[in-house]
Scaffold this motif. Structure first.
Motif, PDB file in Angstrom:
ATOM      1  N   LYS A 352       0.801  -1.216   0.000  1.00 12.85           N
ATOM      2  CA  LYS A 352       0.000   0.000   0.000  1.00 12.85           C
ATOM      3  C   LYS A 352       0.841   1.277   0.000  1.00 12.85           C
ATOM      4  O   LYS A 352       0.389   2.313  -0.474  1.00 12.85           O
ATOM      5  CB  LYS A 352      -0.943   0.009   1.212  1.00 12.85           C
ATOM      6  CG  LYS A 352      -0.236   0.043   2.548  1.00 12.85           C
ATOM      7  CD  LYS A 352      -1.226  -0.025   3.685  1.00 12.85           C
ATOM      8  CE  LYS A 352      -0.508  -0.015   5.028  1.00 12.85           C
ATOM      9  NZ  LYS A 352       0.269   1.234   5.243  1.00 12.85           N
ATOM     10  N   ASP A 353       2.084   1.212   0.515  1.00 19.58           N
ATOM     11  CA  ASP A 353       2.922   2.410   0.586  1.00 19.58           C
ATOM     12  C   ASP A 353       3.819   2.583  -0.637  1.00 19.58           C
ATOM     13  O   ASP A 353       4.595   3.528  -0.702  1.00 19.58           O
ATOM     14  CB  ASP A 353       3.790   2.358   1.853  1.00 19.58           C
ATOM     15  CG  ASP A 353       2.948   2.434   3.114  1.00 19.58           C
ATOM     16  OD1 ASP A 353       1.931   3.148   3.078  1.00 19.58           O
ATOM     17  OD2 ASP A 353       3.305   1.790   4.115  1.00 19.58           O
ATOM     18  N   GLN A 354       3.737   1.671  -1.589  1.00 19.11           N
ATOM     19  CA  GLN A 354       4.576   1.765  -2.776  1.00 19.11           C
ATOM     20  C   GLN A 354       3.795   2.382  -3.935  1.00 19.11           C
ATOM     21  O   GLN A 354       2.601   2.140  -4.088  1.00 19.11           O
ATOM     22  CB  GLN A 354       5.086   0.379  -3.172  1.00 19.11           C
ATOM     23  CG  GLN A 354       5.955  -0.273  -2.093  1.00 19.11           C
ATOM     24  CD  GLN A 354       6.558  -1.585  -2.555  1.00 19.11           C
ATOM     25  OE1 GLN A 354       6.664  -1.821  -3.754  1.00 19.11           O
ATOM     26  NE2 GLN A 354       6.937  -2.424  -1.615  1.00 19.11           N
ATOM     27  N   ASN A 355       4.504   3.153  -4.726  1.00 16.72           N
ATOM     28  CA  ASN A 355       3.880   3.818  -5.872  1.00 16.72           C
ATOM     29  C   ASN A 355       3.917   2.880  -7.078  1.00 16.72           C
ATOM     30  O   ASN A 355       4.796   2.982  -7.941  1.00 16.72           O
ATOM     31  CB  ASN A 355       4.605   5.132  -6.171  1.00 16.72           C
ATOM     32  CG  ASN A 355       3.935   5.920  -7.270  1.00 16.72           C
ATOM     33  OD1 ASN A 355       2.746   5.720  -7.545  1.00 16.72           O
ATOM     34  ND2 ASN A 355       4.677   6.791  -7.918  1.00 16.72           N
ATOM     35  N   ILE A 356       2.992   1.964  -7.124  1.00 15.68           N
ATOM     36  CA  ILE A 356       2.933   0.970  -8.195  1.00 15.68           C
ATOM     37  C   ILE A 356       1.766   1.313  -9.111  1.00 15.68           C
ATOM     38  O   ILE A 356       0.620   1.397  -8.677  1.00 15.68           O
ATOM     39  CB  ILE A 356       2.760  -0.447  -7.635  1.00 15.68           C
ATOM     40  CG1 ILE A 356       3.941  -0.793  -6.730  1.00 15.68           C
ATOM     41  CG2 ILE A 356       2.656  -1.466  -8.765  1.00 15.68           C
ATOM     42  CD1 ILE A 356       3.802  -2.137  -6.039  1.00 15.68           C
ATOM     43  N   SER A 357       2.092   1.493 -10.380  1.00 11.64           N
ATOM     44  CA  SER A 357       1.072   1.772 -11.389  1.00 11.64           C
ATOM     45  C   SER A 357       1.474   1.083 -12.682  1.00 11.64           C
ATOM     46  O   SER A 357       2.534   0.467 -12.774  1.00 11.64           O
ATOM     47  CB  SER A 357       0.917   3.284 -11.609  1.00 11.64           C
ATOM     48  OG  SER A 357       2.125   3.833 -12.103  1.00 11.64           O
ATOM     49  N   ILE A 358       0.634   1.187 -13.707  1.00 10.28           N
ATOM     50  CA  ILE A 358       0.939   0.547 -14.987  1.00 10.28           C
ATOM     51  C   ILE A 358       2.215   1.123 -15.594  1.00 10.28           C
ATOM     52  O   ILE A 358       3.036   0.408 -16.163  1.00 10.28           O
ATOM     53  CB  ILE A 358      -0.245   0.707 -15.957  1.00 10.28           C
ATOM     54  CG1 ILE A 358      -1.465  -0.057 -15.423  1.00 10.28           C
ATOM     55  CG2 ILE A 358       0.128   0.210 -17.352  1.00 10.28           C
ATOM     56  CD1 ILE A 358      -2.696   0.093 -16.273  1.00 10.28           C
ATOM     57  N   SER A 359       2.429   2.424 -15.430  1.00 13.85           N
ATOM     58  CA  SER A 359       3.609   3.058 -16.025  1.00 13.85           C
ATOM     59  C   SER A 359       4.900   2.578 -15.375  1.00 13.85           C
ATOM     60  O   SER A 359       5.918   2.407 -16.043  1.00 13.85           O
ATOM     61  CB  SER A 359       3.503   4.579 -15.911  1.00 13.85           C
ATOM     62  OG  SER A 359       3.414   4.961 -14.555  1.00 13.85           O
TER      63      SER A 359
END
Length: 409
Positions: A352-359
Motif C-alpha cells: 500500500k505504501d509503494q507507488n505501483i502503477s501501470i507506467s
C-alpha cells in the motif's frame, strides 16, 4: 384395484382422488383401515410436498440473509471512516487518545456518526445470521473492507495503488464464489437443538480456549505490546467476535421462532446468549477503537477481517456444523473463495505504501553493483519507460557473463 395416478386438478388426478375417497369411506364403514400401499403413497406425496416447501423457505431465507449481509457491509465499512475522522479530530485537540486509554472520543459527534452507522450495520448483520449460515454472512464482511479502503483513499487521502485495486477485485470475486458455494440451509432451527449443541464437549473446550486467550491477551499482552503490534488488539477482538456471532445467531433463531408462534423469550437460554453478545461487543469496541487510533486504518481493517472470519468459521464448524450436509465440491469452493478474499486483502495492504502503477511496471533496469565486501550483486529498479534505457550490461553481456569476468580478474 388399479389407480390412475396424476396431478390433483387434472382429469386423471380427480378420478384417482375420487376412487381413493370412496375406497376410504368403504373401509371405514366395514371397520377396516386403508391399505398399507395407499397409506405409503399418500405419506410419500405429503413428504415430497413438505420437502419442497422447506427448500423454498430455505432459499427465501438465504436471499434475505444475503441482502442483509451486503447492506451491513456498506454501513460498517463507512463507519470505520467516520470513527477514524472523529479520532483524528480528537488528536488535534491534544486530549488523551484512545490508544492511551482515553475516552475523549465520546464527545466527538463524528465518532458518534460512525458509531450509529456501525450499530445499524451490526443490526443488519445480526438479522442476517437469523436467515443465512454464518459461513456465508461472516466472509461477506470483506465487502466492508473494500468499502473502507476505497473511502480511506478518497476521504483520508490514504494511498490506493494498482495492486490495491486488484485486491479489491479479488475481494469481490472471492465473495461471489463463497455465495455460490455456501450452504443454503440452516443446521440449527430451534433453541432445543442449539441447547444440545452448546453442551457438546468439543464446543466446551473451544469456549474455554477462547476465554483463556482473551484474558491472557487483555492482562498480559496489552500492557506490554498493545501499542507496538496491531495483532494484540485484533486477536482479542477476533476471538471474542466468534462468541458474538454464535450468540447473535442463537438470538436470531429465538426471534425467528417467536415470530412463527413459539415464544422463545420465556427460555432462559435466549437471555444468556443476549448477555454474551452485549458483553463481547463492548469489549470488542474498546480494543478496536484502540487499534484504529494507534495504527493505520488500512492495516487494522483487513487483518481484523481475516482473524475475525477465521475465528467465526472455526466456531461455526464446531457448534453449528454448517458444512455437515455440503458436498466436497461445495466445501472446496467455499474455502477457495475465502482464500481468494484473503489474497485480495493481502494485496490491499502489503504494497500500500509503494507507488505501483501501470507506467512503473513498463520496464525494469538492472545494475551491477559491487558491495563493500567485494561481492557482486544485481539491483533492479523500476522507472518510467522512455525507450532509451541505460544499462551496465553493455556489449550484449548478460548477468552470467559479467559474473564470470569478475571472478577471473
Amino acid at each position: 384395484m388399479v389407480i390412475v395416478e396424476g396431478m390433483y386438478g387434472s382429469p386423471a388426478g380427480e378420478i384417482s382422488y375420487g376412487i381413493k375417497k370412496v375406497f376410504e369411506e368403504s373401509m371405514l364403514l366395514h371397520g377396516s383401515t386403508l391399505s398399507p400401499d395407499l397409506n405409503t403413497t399418500v405419506n410419500t406425496t405429503g413428504n415430497m410436498t413438505s420437502d419442497s416447501q422447506q427448500k423454498q423457505q430455505d432459499m427465501r431465507d438465504f436471499y434475505i440473509g444475503l441482502s442483509l449481509a451486503i447492506s451491513s457491509s456498506i454501513f460498517i465499512g463507512s463507519s470505520f471512516i467516520f470513527k477514524k475522522l472523529g479520532l483524528l479530530r480528537l488528536a488535534k485537540q491534544q486530549s488523551t487518545r484512545a490508544g492511551q486509554g482515553g475516552y475523549g472520543y465520546l464527545k466527538e459527534w463524528m465518532w458518534w456518526a460512525g458509531m450509529i452507522l456501525m450499530i445499524v450495520g451490526e443490526f443488519a448483520n445480526f438479522a442476517a445470521y437469523a436467515f443465512a449460515p454464518a459461513t456465508l454472512v461472516t466472509p461477506l464482511g470483506a465487502l466492508s473492507v473494500l468499502i473502507s479502503v476505497v473511502l480511506a483513499s478518497r476521504v483520508l487521502k490514504e494511498h490506493l495503488n494498482l495492486l490495491g485495486k486488484v485486491g479489491c477485485l479479488l475481494c469481490i470475486l472471492g465473495s461471489t464464489v463463497m455465495v455460490i458455494h455456501s450452504p443454503k440451509e440452516q443446521e440449527v432451527g430451534s433453541m432445543e437443538a442449539l441447547k444440545t449443541k452448546l453442551v457438546e464437549p468439543m464446543f466446551i473446550v473451544f469456549g474455554i480456549l477462547v476465554i483463556a486467550a482473551a484474558i491472557i491477551g487483555i492482562f498480559y499482552f496489552v500492557p506490554r505490546y498493545g501499542n507496538k503490534n496491531p495483532l494484540v488488539y485484533i486477536t482479542i477482538c477476533s476471538v471474542l467476535g466468534s462468541f458474538t456471532v454464535m450468540g447473535c445467531k442463537g438470538v436470531g433463531v429465538a426471534i425467528k421462532e417467536t415470530f412463527r408462534g413459539r415464544n422463545e423469550f420465556t427460555n432462559y437460554l435466549t437471555y444468556v446468549l443476549l448477555a454474551v453478545v452485549v458483553v463481547c461487543i463492548l469489549i470488542q469496541l474498546n480494543y478496536l477503537n484502540r487499534a484504529l487510533d494507534t495504527f493505520n486504518t488500512a492495516v487494522v481493517t483487513p487483518i481484523y477481517y481475516v482473524f475475525f472470519t477465521s475465528a467465526v468459521i472455526a466456531a461455526s464448524l464446531i457448534l453449528y456444523k454448517e458444512f455437515g450436509n455440503m458436498k466436497v465440491k461445495a466445501i472446496v469452493g467455499n474455502m477457495c473463495g475465502f482464500l481468494t478474499i484473503i489474497s485480495g486483502i493481502f494485496l490491499l495492504n502489503a504494497f500500500k505504501d509503494q507507488n505501483i502503477s501501470i507506467s512503473t511496471l513498463a520496464s525494469a533496469r538492472k545494475e551491477a553493483v559491487s558491495s563493500s565486501n567485494g561481492e557482486l550483486r544485481s539491483v533492479t529498479t523500476y522507472d518510467n519507460f522512455n525507450g532509451d534505457q541505460e544499462s551496465l550490461l553493455t556489449g550484449g553481456q548478460n548477468d552470467e557473463q559479467l559474473l564470470s569476468e569478475y571472478h577471473h580478474q
